[in-house]
Design a protein around this motif. Sequence first.
Motif, PDB file in Angstrom:
ATOM      1  N   GLU A   1       0.563  -1.544   0.272  1.00 40.98           N
ATOM      2  CA  GLU A   1      -0.037  -0.428   0.316  1.00 40.98           C
ATOM      3  C   GLU A   1       0.599   1.253   0.010  1.00 40.98           C
ATOM      4  O   GLU A   1       2.062   1.196   0.971  1.00 40.98           O
ATOM      5  CB  GLU A   1      -0.462  -0.010   0.973  1.00 40.98           C
ATOM      6  N   SER A   2       0.358   1.733  -0.640  1.00 42.55           N
ATOM      7  CA  SER A   2       0.587   3.151  -0.734  1.00 42.55           C
ATOM      8  C   SER A   2       1.036   4.084   1.352  1.00 42.55           C
ATOM      9  O   SER A   2      -0.406   3.785   1.633  1.00 42.55           O
ATOM     10  CB  SER A   2       0.523   4.705  -1.638  1.00 42.55           C
ATOM     11  N   PRO A   3       1.508   4.672   1.419  1.00 45.05           N
ATOM     12  CA  PRO A   3       1.348   5.455   2.582  1.00 45.05           C
ATOM     13  C   PRO A   3       0.389   6.735   3.057  1.00 45.05           C
ATOM     14  O   PRO A   3       0.314   6.766   3.799  1.00 45.05           O
ATOM     15  CB  PRO A   3       2.903   7.276   2.697  1.00 45.05           C
ATOM     16  N   LEU A   4      -0.612   6.503   1.175  1.00 47.62           N
ATOM     17  CA  LEU A   4      -1.851   7.904   1.575  1.00 47.62           C
ATOM     18  C   LEU A   4      -3.131   6.724   1.947  1.00 47.62           C
ATOM     19  O   LEU A   4      -4.019   7.059   1.982  1.00 47.62           O
ATOM     20  CB  LEU A   4      -1.962   8.183   0.244  1.00 47.62           C
ATOM     21  N   ASP A   5      -2.624   5.482   1.825  1.00 48.49           N
ATOM     22  CA  ASP A   5      -3.766   4.656   1.997  1.00 48.49           C
ATOM     23  C   ASP A   5      -4.082   4.719   2.884  1.00 48.49           C
ATOM     24  O   ASP A   5      -3.505   4.508   4.859  1.00 48.49           O
ATOM     25  CB  ASP A   5      -2.966   2.953   1.427  1.00 48.49           C
ATOM     26  N   PRO A   6      -5.647   4.583   3.886  1.00 48.73           N
ATOM     27  CA  PRO A   6      -6.119   4.442   4.729  1.00 48.73           C
ATOM     28  C   PRO A   6      -5.668   3.184   5.965  1.00 48.73           C
ATOM     29  O   PRO A   6      -6.017   2.878   7.208  1.00 48.73           O
ATOM     30  CB  PRO A   6      -6.926   5.188   5.094  1.00 48.73           C
ATOM     31  N   LEU A   7      -5.578   2.007   4.482  1.00 51.12           N
ATOM     32  CA  LEU A   7      -5.058   0.643   5.431  1.00 51.12           C
ATOM     33  C   LEU A   7      -6.478   0.161   6.222  1.00 51.12           C
ATOM     34  O   LEU A   7      -6.758  -0.257   6.887  1.00 51.12           O
ATOM     35  CB  LEU A   7      -4.277   0.371   6.413  1.00 51.12           C
ATOM     36  N   ALA A   8      -7.639   0.970   6.048  1.00 58.47           N
ATOM     37  CA  ALA A   8      -8.628   0.249   6.154  1.00 58.47           C
ATOM     38  C   ALA A   8      -9.392  -1.392   6.132  1.00 58.47           C
ATOM     39  O   ALA A   8      -9.641  -1.710   7.098  1.00 58.47           O
ATOM     40  CB  ALA A   8     -10.297   1.738   4.985  1.00 58.47           C
ATOM     41  N   HIS A   9      -8.705  -1.285   5.421  1.00 60.45           N
ATOM     42  CA  HIS A   9      -9.653  -2.445   4.771  1.00 60.45           C
ATOM     43  C   HIS A   9      -8.238  -3.834   5.634  1.00 60.45           C
ATOM     44  O   HIS A   9      -9.372  -4.431   6.454  1.00 60.45           O
ATOM     45  CB  HIS A   9      -9.100  -3.567   3.382  1.00 60.45           C
ATOM     46  N   HIS A  10      -6.839  -3.326   5.926  1.00 63.50           N
ATOM     47  CA  HIS A  10      -6.482  -4.242   6.935  1.00 63.50           C
ATOM     48  C   HIS A  10      -7.440  -4.033   8.311  1.00 63.50           C
ATOM     49  O   HIS A  10      -6.769  -4.985   9.069  1.00 63.50           O
ATOM     50  CB  HIS A  10      -4.818  -3.237   7.199  1.00 63.50           C
ATOM     51  N   GLU A  11      -7.724  -2.834   8.273  1.00 60.43           N
ATOM     52  CA  GLU A  11      -8.444  -2.836  10.017  1.00 60.43           C
ATOM     53  C   GLU A  11      -9.658  -3.464  10.136  1.00 60.43           C
ATOM     54  O   GLU A  11     -10.137  -4.107  10.997  1.00 60.43           O
ATOM     55  CB  GLU A  11      -8.410  -1.115  10.020  1.00 60.43           C
ATOM     56  N   ALA A  12     -10.585  -3.773   8.974  1.00 56.17           N
ATOM     57  CA  ALA A  12     -11.680  -4.720   8.737  1.00 56.17           C
ATOM     58  C   ALA A  12     -11.522  -5.934   8.880  1.00 56.17           C
ATOM     59  O   ALA A  12     -11.661  -6.493   9.528  1.00 56.17           O
ATOM     60  CB  ALA A  12     -12.179  -4.292   7.451  1.00 56.17           C
ATOM     61  N   ILE A  13      -9.717  -6.355   8.436  1.00 57.13           N
ATOM     62  CA  ILE A  13      -9.803  -7.591   8.244  1.00 57.13           C
ATOM     63  C   ILE A  13      -9.292  -7.976  10.321  1.00 57.13           C
ATOM     64  O   ILE A  13      -9.898  -9.142  10.423  1.00 57.13           O
ATOM     65  CB  ILE A  13      -8.278  -8.189   7.740  1.00 57.13           C
ATOM     66  N   ARG A  14      -8.030  -7.152  10.818  1.00 63.30           N
ATOM     67  CA  ARG A  14      -8.367  -7.288  12.301  1.00 63.30           C
ATOM     68  C   ARG A  14      -9.765  -7.359  12.929  1.00 63.30           C
ATOM     69  O   ARG A  14      -9.675  -8.288  14.408  1.00 63.30           O
ATOM     70  CB  ARG A  14      -7.123  -6.416  12.241  1.00 63.30           C
ATOM     71  N   GLN A  15     -10.394  -6.559  12.869  1.00 62.64           N
ATOM     72  CA  GLN A  15     -11.114  -6.663  13.536  1.00 62.64           C
ATOM     73  C   GLN A  15     -12.553  -7.729  13.427  1.00 62.64           C
ATOM     74  O   GLN A  15     -13.631  -7.689  14.213  1.00 62.64           O
ATOM     75  CB  GLN A  15     -12.534  -5.429  12.535  1.00 62.64           C
ATOM     76  N   SER A  16     -12.393  -7.985  11.796  1.00 60.98           N
ATOM     77  CA  SER A  16     -13.257  -9.337  12.080  1.00 60.98           C
ATOM     78  C   SER A  16     -13.372 -10.292  12.796  1.00 60.98           C
ATOM     79  O   SER A  16     -14.458 -11.733  12.391  1.00 60.98           O
ATOM     80  CB  SER A  16     -13.002  -9.873   9.640  1.00 60.98           C
ATOM     81  N   GLY A  17     -11.604 -10.410  13.313  1.00 60.94           N
ATOM     82  CA  GLY A  17     -11.654 -11.713  13.941  1.00 60.94           C
ATOM     83  C   GLY A  17     -11.183 -12.786  13.663  1.00 60.94           C
ATOM     84  O   GLY A  17     -10.616 -13.828  13.805  1.00 60.94           O
TER      85      GLY A  17
END
Lengths: 467, 467, 467
Positions: free
Chosen positions: C167-183
């Motif tokens: 990912e680019s430094p400008l990417d919020p990494l929201a999908h990565h966050e969602a993966i973590r949240q998902s369990g």
Amino acid sequence: MLIHPDRLFPVEPAARDVARRLYEQVRDLPIISPHGHTDPRWFAKDEPFPDPATLFVIPDHYIFRMLYSQGVRLEELGIPAKDGSPGERDPRAIWRRFASHYHLFRGTPTRLWLDHTFSTLFGFTERLSAANADAYYDRIDAALRTPEFRPRALFERFRIEAIATTESPLDPLAHHEAIRQSGWKGRVVTAYRPDPVVDPEFEGFRQNLARFGEITGHDTSTWSGYLDAHRTRRAFFRRYGATSTDHGHPTARTADLSQADAEALFRRVSTGDATPEDAEMFRAQMLTEMAAMSVEDGMVMQLHPGSFRNHNDALYRRFGRDMGADIPLQTDYVRALKPLLDRFGNEPNFTFILFTLDETSYSRELAPLAGHYPALKLGPAWWFFDAPEGMRRFRELTTETAGFYNTVGFNDDTRAYLSIPARHDVARRVDCAYLANLVTTHRLDEDEAHEVAYDLAYRLAKEAYKL
Amino acid sequence: MLIHPDRLFPVEPAARDVARRLYEQVRDLPIISPHGHTDPRWFAKDEPFPDPATLFVIPDHYIFRMLYSQGVRLEELGIPAKDGSPGERDPRAIWRRFASHYHLFRGTPTRLWLDHTFSTLFGFTERLSAANADAYYDRIDAALRTPEFRPRALFERFRIEAIATTESPLDPLAHHEAIRQSGWKGRVVTAYRPDPVVDPEFEGFRQNLARFGEITGHDTSTWSGYLDAHRTRRAFFRRYGATSTDHGHPTARTADLSQADAEALFRRVSTGDATPEDAEMFRAQMLTEMAAMSVEDGMVMQLHPGSFRNHNDALYRRFGRDMGADIPLQTDYVRALKPLLDRFGNEPNFTFILFTLDETSYSRELAPLAGHYPALKLGPAWWFFDAPEGMRRFRELTTETAGFYNTVGFNDDTRAYLSIPARHDVARRVDCAYLANLVTTHRLDEDEAHEVAYDLAYRLAKEAYKL
Amino acid sequence: MLIHPDRLFPVEPAARDVARRLYEQVRDLPIISPHGHTDPRWFAKDEPFPDPATLFVIPDHYIFRMLYSQGVRLEELGIPAKDGSPGERDPRAIWRRFASHYHLFRGTPTRLWLDHTFSTLFGFTERLSAANADAYYDRIDAALRTPEFRPRALFERFRIEAIATTESPLDPLAHHEAIRQSGWKGRVVTAYRPDPVVDPEFEGFRQNLARFGEITGHDTSTWSGYLDAHRTRRAFFRRYGATSTDHGHPTARTADLSQADAEALFRRVSTGDATPEDAEMFRAQMLTEMAAMSVEDGMVMQLHPGSFRNHNDALYRRFGRDMGADIPLQTDYVRALKPLLDRFGNEPNFTFILFTLDETSYSRELAPLAGHYPALKLGPAWWFFDAPEGMRRFRELTTETAGFYNTVGFNDDTRAYLSIPARHDVARRVDCAYLANLVTTHRLDEDEAHEVAYDLAYRLAKEAYKL
């Protein structure tokens, strides 16, 4: 068993059989070693080698660079720093470190020659490892104290017919003189490597020039005196058997300046006013001058270009040269050699042997040049390429254009005395494997392959280097 | 036996069997020879070839350069000097010299095609040598006087479906006209090679331009008249079957100048005021102009860049061009071709075939370019690489990125008429060996391999060159 | 059968047996995928893939460039143009076009992984062709609607132990966050690819800098604020598992400017006053700055240099980036990397992994550098070379100098999710074949080869990337 009788032969049974037959005829031929870096002191003094670590590890940058690349510090391997600061002094500790990293050499030519040496000279049958490091150390250490492991005894055991060392023009050749005085019959000759007085960027170049004048009795502050000093010193080297010169330049560039321009350039480089371009041009001009002298005196000329020396600045400052940080550069030959070839490329009595660290030049430049110019020959796969895959590529990439007879057999180019039989053996095996492939794909008849195998193992080196 | 039925096939029995099966289906396919240098006079006059030396040795710089590289003087081989000074005139003496050096060709493609020719055309079963040189000479000499060895008879015997010669725009194509007039059915077509009127550094360029104007009726002192002359002459060549143009430049550089800049540049090069950079830029611009005309008239465009011509200055002055001293140079394609590709790379009706003497460009540049641009195709392994190992590397280095269908089959590119069947046979065998390797390592099914073998041996060349 | 159990193994039976034994031990090892371009959205949302064309053809420039090179227009393959103009919208029609050109992929790695995927995931036994295109389409389409073909289910089926996205430094990494949240327990980590804020020639560079400041809270209009923004963002990426950075530069050039010069250069590039040389120098300086941060924070640094991006201008204007027109360039490493290596090459805690698109650098530059510098490691064969012949050359050209332990195992570097098992399988097979060759030519013992096979398939990637 550490080494297998069929090592490096083709796997396919029909081809392996041909390779075996070819190899059988060349395996025991004497060794011609026309280019290398053994120490003439060994043959002059004939003293025992001190211990396994000092023999195998400390002086061999092929070995210690691999450990260094994986995080072992040079101090831990007993490499002496320039400031004299202490590193590891216990040879057994160094040997253990080396043994415990032996897996790093998997797939490398270093591993091949070490196993060959451990097996044939010391009788080991089990691979070196941390577990048997001490047993290895003890057996080798004991052997080195016996007369059979003195340099001259090994020379005879190795069946060396002739070996060339490499010396600077400033070297008094005292060890070579001592060898002659000793009455020993081993043929150890020198070779003329004038980099210290030819390369304005060599450490101490100006002092070297002054010393060059003192040694030869010529006025090396003038261009003509400087050239005469070379002529005189080349003659001196020939008295100690030298048949060749060798030149280790960053590029293959040559030049053919007018007398006036050459004089002016010499003035600048000899007085310290030289730019980097002056230095490069001076090296270029000197290759052509050396060629001119070779045409006069018959010495074979070798060019080893294309290494960026001492790339690791911190290591160079702490430990000096030859620390395993010489890195190849892309090297042009076609434009670079033209000035020299325009003058001497068609000379029937001139032999100019080219080496490369840039494999891309094998098929694109070197084979076409050597397949045309009468003076040019190709030296064997050099340095990083002096290994089975590298040697195979050398043949595959040069033979179809230059044939076999514009090449000069094998050079071991080594400081590692004990590796010499192994290196020649690898070259003979790889060449036999290559020839076996030509035979079994019906590109060459087997009777011819036998002749070529002999030529590559023995005759071509002997004749090209006039040994 | 001089040639073995399994030559060049894999040694491993399973792979060899696949190669045999593939080859069986393509061995007798007609020959498409879309790029070469045979002399149309042969087909026009259909006269006997004079003698073995004049047929095999004197005109073939692949052969005489190898002897020259080992100290045989060109005079001894009957190569005519430019000043008319006499060399060897006895063809039998030349032949004996050649025969006594036949070992120099071991491992080379020259040896492969010579043995093929000696065996299949003249029935020899024993390798050429000094001992049988006269017997060889006599048998070949006698055969050449028979009708079966006239050029047209050989054409049919070789099963040539179509062959292209290569002519300058200044050539009147009289031999091609004579072939047509003769009623003979052999398909011999010309190809448009405009170097003499496109390269400002070609000998006699300005006179060539004048002559180009006379021939075509255009005012070649102007840029637009010069371009029209090309259009007219290309149309004339097409009347003699030409389907392609060919361009032999020192680099692959192309340009896309404005009309005004192109006119100004043409003015400089046509009046003799050109710098070397002007000359290079003019060649670059002309590649793009030639591409533009190909888009108009459908002629396939070929580029053969990267040779340093006449590298041996003394030989060039004494004997002229094509003395075996053309040496490859490193060649860039990525930046060099961009101006041309920006204009025509996506043209569906344009075919631009690239060759190289710099193998490093196969996988790095040429395969990625050809695997993308619709207009681009890769020509086969060329010149020093037109040999088994070179051909194998071509496939290994291009197929994984460009596949088979962005390549164009085989070109023999030869002046040696008798070598043509042998060269195509080598290409077919090497491709079948490569395919057999894909099949036995389960990367390709055998039914597909048969289709690819046919395509590489016949269809791709026929289609790419519109023959 | 579409895939053969012995594919890519040596043909010679003895060597094949060794390869089989080596492969048997590594075939089922988990997959470490430390560098790639899968979309984290897949793992975050776990939605079904839409249809065969959208899964296999439209996003894969390896596939559509090959069809494009043979005259299929991108519009016909459903590639969206930048202006939104309509192309083919029927996925079945796209799939049929792809199927009817499947022969173009003969001999390519694309063909290898497609057949692997078609066979192992969808159970096909017959080669894709125009005739069975619909049957293929229907079966794949139906499978994609089942739970077994959701991204997370495939992740587990593929036995992926860890995978890195980019990912680019400008990417919020929201999908990565969602993966973590998902369990969900699948290990999907990000990697820091700062090209958009490091390359002054990247689209929107100045706006990117501004955004970079907003995201990180640093003043990116100053050199020190800009560097702090990197530090902050690298730490943020590490929170999402990032262990590495990646840099895709046109060259490998590095620099080590003074603080004042770096500040002045940053001022020019950040205000839009930069020349192309400024842009190149800024990228060069930033590699050294990134290395400095890696020494601080322990992130592994990767350099992927040498691609001429978007070479096809018309296509770039119409369709944008990544259209299969990125072409390799000749790449120097020896001089280019020296400034960075002078500062950090000897750092014990720094890992700098080099990739290349210029195979000539393998043996000439990369292996000698990696065989010396403690910080340097060689990445695997990349991009056009990520294929059996390319992988084999990588080993043959690097092992003799750098050994195995200065390399880092395999990277699949892919966007094609379904290809991941096939790509790792190819790498394991090619490495086992290479090792089997060393074993059967007696250069390596089989017990060692087993250890090396395991290291290359699993351990080296895991350790080098700290995964």
